[in-house]
Design a protein around this motif. Structure first.
Motif, PDB file in Angstrom:
ATOM      1  N   CYS A 105      -7.607  46.668  45.431  1.00  0.00           N
ATOM      2  CA  CYS A 105      -7.172  46.887  46.815  1.00  0.00           C
ATOM      3  C   CYS A 105      -6.877  48.371  46.985  1.00  0.00           C
ATOM      4  O   CYS A 105      -5.854  48.866  46.518  1.00  0.00           O
ATOM      5  CB  CYS A 105      -5.942  46.036  47.118  1.00  0.00           C
ATOM      6  N   THR A 106      -7.797  49.099  47.613  1.00  0.00           N
ATOM      7  CA  THR A 106      -7.685  50.566  47.684  1.00  0.00           C
ATOM      8  C   THR A 106      -6.972  51.061  48.935  1.00  0.00           C
ATOM      9  O   THR A 106      -6.423  52.151  48.947  1.00  0.00           O
ATOM     10  CB  THR A 106      -9.089  51.198  47.639  1.00  0.00           C
ATOM     11  N   LYS A 107      -6.939  50.275  49.993  1.00  0.00           N
ATOM     12  CA  LYS A 107      -6.390  50.747  51.265  1.00  0.00           C
ATOM     13  C   LYS A 107      -4.887  51.015  51.206  1.00  0.00           C
ATOM     14  O   LYS A 107      -4.344  51.714  52.049  1.00  0.00           O
ATOM     15  CB  LYS A 107      -6.708  49.751  52.375  1.00  0.00           C
ATOM     16  N   LEU A 108      -4.208  50.441  50.219  1.00  0.00           N
ATOM     17  CA  LEU A 108      -2.763  50.641  50.118  1.00  0.00           C
ATOM     18  C   LEU A 108      -2.411  52.102  49.885  1.00  0.00           C
ATOM     19  O   LEU A 108      -1.312  52.544  50.226  1.00  0.00           O
ATOM     20  CB  LEU A 108      -2.187  49.779  48.982  1.00  0.00           C
ATOM     21  N   GLU A 109      -3.330  52.868  49.309  1.00  0.00           N
ATOM     22  CA  GLU A 109      -3.062  54.277  49.040  1.00  0.00           C
ATOM     23  C   GLU A 109      -2.782  55.047  50.326  1.00  0.00           C
ATOM     24  O   GLU A 109      -2.048  56.037  50.327  1.00  0.00           O
ATOM     25  CB  GLU A 109      -4.248  54.907  48.310  1.00  0.00           C
ATOM     26  N   ASN A 110      -3.361  54.592  51.435  1.00  0.00           N
ATOM     27  CA  ASN A 110      -3.223  55.307  52.705  1.00  0.00           C
ATOM     28  C   ASN A 110      -1.804  55.274  53.259  1.00  0.00           C
ATOM     29  O   ASN A 110      -1.472  56.042  54.153  1.00  0.00           O
ATOM     30  CB  ASN A 110      -4.187  54.717  53.749  1.00  0.00           C
ATOM     31  N   TYR A 111      -0.980  54.355  52.756  1.00  0.00           N
ATOM     32  CA  TYR A 111       0.377  54.236  53.287  1.00  0.00           C
ATOM     33  C   TYR A 111       1.351  55.246  52.662  1.00  0.00           C
ATOM     34  O   TYR A 111       2.455  55.439  53.171  1.00  0.00           O
ATOM     35  CB  TYR A 111       0.901  52.812  53.052  1.00  0.00           C
ATOM     36  N   HIS A 112       0.967  55.851  51.555  1.00  0.00           N
ATOM     37  CA  HIS A 112       1.780  56.882  50.894  1.00  0.00           C
ATOM     38  C   HIS A 112       3.214  56.403  50.659  1.00  0.00           C
ATOM     39  O   HIS A 112       4.191  57.101  50.957  1.00  0.00           O
ATOM     40  CB  HIS A 112       1.795  58.174  51.718  1.00  0.00           C
ATOM     41  N   ILE A 113       3.351  55.207  50.151  1.00  0.00           N
ATOM     42  CA  ILE A 113       4.672  54.633  49.861  1.00  0.00           C
ATOM     43  C   ILE A 113       5.232  55.290  48.610  1.00  0.00           C
ATOM     44  O   ILE A 113       4.592  55.317  47.565  1.00  0.00           O
ATOM     45  CB  ILE A 113       4.575  53.103  49.673  1.00  0.00           C
TER      46      ILE A 113
END
Length: 580
Positions: A105-113
Motif C-alpha cells: 500500500c504505497t498511497k499512505l506515504e502521501n499523508y506524511h504521518i
C-alpha cells in the motif's frame, strides 16, 4: 452444522443417539471456538487440517472434522455473503487491513504521518502488532511509534494478549527505542502503595507477576484520611455459608459508607473519592451481590457496571419474550414466559394452571393478557397481535414498550432504569442494522434474537454514567474497572482456586502453526486436542490471575478490604497471595 450432522447420520443411522452432548450445546461451543479465534485476530484460512493435532479424550473423535467442516466453512460463507452487500464484519477489519498491508500500500506515504500513538499496548495480539509494524513501514521511514502499556495489567489473554508484546514490537531493533518508566502514582495513598509493594515483590519473585522493586515500584505523595490500620484490611469469615459471606459484604459496605458520610460533612470529594467498589471476577458474582443487597432490605443502592453481554441483559431477554409471545400468541409456554417478564407486574397462579387442560390453560392466559392490555393500552391481547402483523413491526413494538414501561419493573433505582432503557435502544439499533427497516418482520426479529441469545453471542452493552453528588456504591468485574479508581475497593471473592484448569470451559488458539482447543460441555464432557497443554495452561492461568489481582488492588485510592474465607482449602487463590 445441520448438514454435517445429517451426513454423519447417513454414515451411522444411530449417530444422534450416540452423540455424548446435547446438539444445542455442541452448536454453541462450536461457535464459541470461532469467537475465541476471531478475538485473537486469527485468519481461519491460515489454518490447515494437519495443524489441528488429534483429539485427546476422544469423547467426540470427529471434533477436528467438525471444526473444519462447520466453523471454517461457515465463516467463509458468511464473509462471502457480506461481500455481496459490500459490507465487512468489525471482527474482520484487522485481518483485512493486514492483508492490504502485506500486498502493498504505497498511497499512505502521501499523508506524511509523523507519529502513530498506541495506548493499552499490553492488550494487543500478535496480528495487531504485525499490522502496526506494517502500517508504520507503509507510511514512511520517518513515522515513529509512541506506545504506552503496562505488562502487569495485561488481563486480556483470551483475546490473544501476551507478555511478549513489547519484545515482538521491537523485533531486531531493540536499541532503536527510547524506553521511559512511569512510576509516579497521583491517586493512591503512599502508605497503601508501600503495603502493596510487599505483595507485588513476592509475586514477582515467584514469577507470577512481571514486577521488580527497582523498575516497577510506584511512588506517591498522596496521603488520604484512612488510619494506618485501615489501609489494607483482611476480614475473615466462614464464607462456605453464602449468607455469612453476603452479611459480611453488606456490613463492610455500610461501615465504609458511614466513614465517607462523616468525611463529606466537612470536605468536598470528587466522584471517585466518594465511590465504594466491590470488585469481582465474574458477572454471576455481581448478580449475587445485588441479590444480597436486596435481601438486606434494599438500603444500599448498588450500581452495576458489568456491561459486556448485550444479548444476556434482562432488557434483551424481556424483549425476546415479548416477540416470542407475539409470534406464538396462543402457545401457553410463550404466553407464561411473557407474563413473567418485566413487561408485566402480573403473578400467575401456577397451582390453578396445573389443574387445567392445555386448551383451558391457553384460554386462561389469553384472558389474563386481555385484561392486562385493556387496562394498560385500551385494547385486547388479540388486538395487539393483529396490529403487529398489520402495521410496521417496530412501531407497534415501541408502542407496547412505552405503554408497559418494563424498566420500571426492572429496577426502582434511576440508574438501573436508565441502564435498561439505554440497552433496549441499543438492541433496536442492532436489529435495524441487521435488516432494512421497511422489510423487517416479527419473525426475523424473533430468529435474530433467538440465535444471539441462545448461542451466547458477545456484544458490549452500553453503560450509563451519572453523578448525584452523593456516595456511589459500585459492583463490577475487575476487567470493567480497568482504568478507573475508587476510594475503597472491596474484594469479596478471594477464595477461588486460580490454578484449577478444569474451570476453563472453552479456549482456542493458533500459534506457531498449531491450532489448540479445549471444550467442556454442560454435561461435563470434555474434549481437547493434542496441541492443548494443561501444564502450560496452569502456569498461564496463575500468572494472569495474579495480574488481574494487581489491577484490582491498584484501583484503590484510600483503602482496600478483602474477605478471607476461613473454610478455604484452595491450594492457590487471591487470598493465599495476599496472605503471603
Amino acid at each position: 452444522m445441520s448438514e454435517f450432522l445429517e451426513n454423519m447420520e447417513e454414515e451411522n443411522p444411530n449417530f444422534a443417539n450416540e452423540l455424548p452432548v446435547p446438539v444445542y450445546d455442541l452448536k454453541k461451543k462450536i461457535m464459541g471456538i470461532a469467537d475465541r479465534l476471531l478475538d485473537k485476530s486469527i485468519d481461519f484460512d491460515s489454518i490447515s487440517g494437519s495443524e489441528m493435532g488429534t483429539t485427546v479424550e476422544n469423547n467426540i473423535p470427529y471434533m477436528n472434522k467438525l471444526i473444519e467442516s462447520v466453523v471454517f466453512q461457515a465463516e467463509r460463507e458468511y464473509l462471502d455473503g457480506m461481500k455481496i452487500y459490500n459490507e465487512i464484519d468489525l471482527k474482520e477489519c484487522i485481518l483485512i487491513l493486514n492483508k492490504i498491508l502485506i500486498e502493498g500500500c504505497t498511497k499512505l506515504e502521501n499523508y506524511h504521518i509523523r507519529y502513530l500513538f498506541i495506548d493499552e499496548f499490553q492488550d494487543t495480539d500478535d496480528v495487531q502488532i504485525e499490522v502496526f509494524q506494517r502500517l508504520q513501514k507503509a507510511i514512511n521511514a520517518d513515522c515513529k511509534l509512541f506506545v504506552v502499556g503496562d505488562l502487569k495489567q495485561s488481563i486480556y489473554r483470551f483475546r490473544g494478549a501476551k507478555l511478549s508484546a513489547f519484545t515482538k514490537l521491537k523485533g531486531n531493533n531493540s536499541d532503536g527505542w527510547d524506553v521511559h518508566k512511569l512510576n509516579i502514582n497521583y491517586r493512591t495513598d503512599s502508605r497503601l502503595l508501600n503495603l502493596y509493594d510487599e505483595i507485588f515483590k513476592s509475586m514477582g519473585s515467584q514469577g507470577t507477576l512481571p514486577y521488580t522493586y527497582e523498575k516497577d515500584r510506584l511512588s506517591s505523595e498522596v496521603c488520604k484520611e484512612a488510619k494506618d490500620e485501615e489501609l489494607l484490611v483482611c476480614v475473615p469469615c466462614h464464607a462456605k455459608d453464602d449468607d455469612i459471606r453476603y452479611e459480611t459484604i453488606m456490613g463492610i459496605i455500610k461501615a465504609e459508607k458511614i466513614k465517607l458520610e462523616k468525611l463529606m460533612a466537612h470536605k468536598e470529594l470528587k466522584k471517585e473519592e466518594r465511590t465504594i467498589a466491590v470488585l469481582v471476577r465474574n458477572n454471576w458474582q455481581v448478580d449475587s451481590v445485588l441479590k444480597a443487597a436486596e435481601k438486606d432490605g434494599g438500603e444500599l443502592n448498588i450500581e452495576i457496571k458489568t456491561g459486556g453481554d448485550l444479548f444476556q441483559l434482562e432488557s434483551t431477554i424481556d424483549f425476546y419474550k415479548l416477540v416470542s409471545a407475539l409470534c406464538n400468541n396462543t402457545n401457553p409456554v410463550y404466553l407464561a414466559n411473557f407474563i413473567e417478564s418485566n413487561y408485566t407486574d402480573l403473578i400467575l397462579d401456577y397451582a390453578k394452571l396445573r389443574g387445567l387442560s392445555e386448551t383451558e390453560t391457553k384460554k386462561e392466559l389469553v384472558r389474563v393478557l386481555d385484561e392486562f392490555f385493556e387496562l394498560r393500552m385500551r385494547k385486547t391481547w388479540r388486538k395487539v397481535v393483529s396490529e403487529v402483523y398489520s402495521q410496521p413491526v417496530l412501531f407497534v413494538l415501541k408502542q407496547i414498550y412505552e405503554a408497559l414501561r418494563p424498566w420500571k419493573q426492572y429496577s426502582k433505582q434511576f440508574d438501573g432504569q436508565k441502564f435498561y432503557m439505554s440497552n433496549y435502544e441499543y438492541l433496536l439499533e442492532k436489529i435495524i442494522k441487521f435488516s432494512r427497516v421497511d422489510a423487517l418482520t416479527l419473525n426475523q426479529i424473533n430468529v435474530y434474537l433467538g440465535i444471539n441469545i441462545l448461542t451466547g453471542q458477545r456484544q458490549m452493552a452500553r453503560t450509563v454514567e451519572f453523578d448525584d453528588k452523593g456516595i456511589h456504591i459500585v459492583c463490577t468485574t475487575v476487567h470493567k474497572s480497568k482504568g478507573l479508581e475508587y476510594a475503597t475497593v472491596i474484594l469479596p471473592y478471594t477464595d477461588d482456586d486460580i490454578g484449577n484448569t478444569n474451570k476453563v470451559k472453552l479456549e482456542a488458539n493458533y500459534l506457531e502453526s498449531k491450532m489448540s482447543y479445549v471444550v467442556q460441555f454442560e454435561n461435563k464432557i470434555r474434549e481437547s486436542n493434542s496441541n492443548y497443554c494443561d501444564p502450560d495452561e496452569f502456569n498461564e492461568q496463575i500468572a494472569e490471575e495474579s495480574r488481574i489481582l494487581y489491577v484490582a488492588l491498584t484501583r484503590a485510592i484510600k483503602n482496600c478490604i478483602w474477605i478471607k474465607n476461613i473454610d478455604d482449602k484452595s491450594p492457590i487463590s487471591w487470598g493465599s497471595i495476599l496472605e503471603d
